[in-house]
Design an enzyme around this catalytic site. Sequence first.
Site, short mmCIF file in Angstrom:
data_model
loop_
_atom_site.label_atom_id
_atom_site.label_comp_id
_atom_site.label_asym_id
_atom_site.label_seq_id
_atom_site.Cartn_x
_atom_site.Cartn_y
_atom_site.Cartn_z
N ASP A 46 4.70 0.07 4.22
CA ASP A 46 3.98 1.20 3.52
C ASP A 46 2.56 0.40 2.97
OD1 ASP A 46 2.00 3.62 2.86
OD2 ASP A 46 3.81 3.36 1.27
N PHE A 47 1.01 0.81 2.81
CA PHE A 47 0.16 0.47 1.95
C PHE A 47 0.40 0.27 0.49
CE2 PHE A 47 -4.30 0.01 0.51
CZ PHE A 47 -4.34 -1.77 0.74
N ASP A 48 0.19 1.77 -0.24
CA ASP A 48 0.06 2.68 -1.22
C ASP A 48 1.30 2.26 -1.96
OD1 ASP A 48 -3.28 3.18 -2.07
OD2 ASP A 48 -2.12 3.60 0.53
N ASP A 86 7.67 3.61 0.12
CA ASP A 86 7.30 4.44 -1.26
C ASP A 86 7.43 6.12 -1.01
OD1 ASP A 86 4.69 3.96 -1.58
OD2 ASP A 86 4.57 4.79 -3.07
#
Length: 271
Positions: A32-34, A215
């Site tokens: 995932d990024f953010d 997350d």
Amino acid sequence: MHPALPRSLDSAADQAALLVRLGTGPLLIGLDFDGTLAPIVDRPEGAGIDDAMRSRLTALAALVPTAVVSGRDLDDLGRRVAAPGAILVGSHGIEIAYPGDGVERAPGLERSDAALGALIRDLRAATADLSGVLVEPKRHSVAVHWRLAGPAEEAAAERIVEEASGSFPAFRIGRGKKVAEFRPAIERDKGSAVGLLRDHAAAGGGVPSVLYIGDDVTDEDAFRALDPDRDTGILVATPPRHSAAGWCLADTAAVADFLDRLIEVRCGLSP
């Protein structure tokens, strides 16, 4: 896979054992990024990764298929990642860009794309007087954020989202941390994207096991798609929450350290 509290990877022994498992054989990595690669910020346009994380992604992509899987649209994600060799998955799996192979988009977007402009206008008009509420248009979706809003504005934003959902049936609502997103009502999410990535990697020879780190609530779709006997899901959260992931890391700094160790192991160094 039933939600439970994942095990912390604070223990050096647990990390070492997991890294041995991930150190050999075909492997696909989804990140995932953010909140996983980039720290969470109040406004989505302010998120980014540093040069050290970009170098990690480039190094991983040179070793095994490595994908950044995000709710951001593909153009936005590409600008923020900029790691040669990395696969980019945008809009919760609706868009997938394999290096050198162009972009694959989920079928069935015509209906929602045609209604997207009107939905964005309605949401902007309805939230114009709400302090701290942000409408974020994307290529195939639109998100309403209230991370900066007070309780009254948050409740008003929730009502607006619910009202709009009844007027725009081409979309379904996805929930995240202080955000609701209107996504095309088609069968594609981060979990189905992981399946497509695995199939694509297997076409090169050998079905890979999957390491997925994320997350957000939307990452649970990916965790649930994993095979608990061969794949590894890692939740990024402090404190840990119930999740379909088996393991937990505290924050983006812990993710960076874990990826550094994984690179070393895949390069033949001891865990």
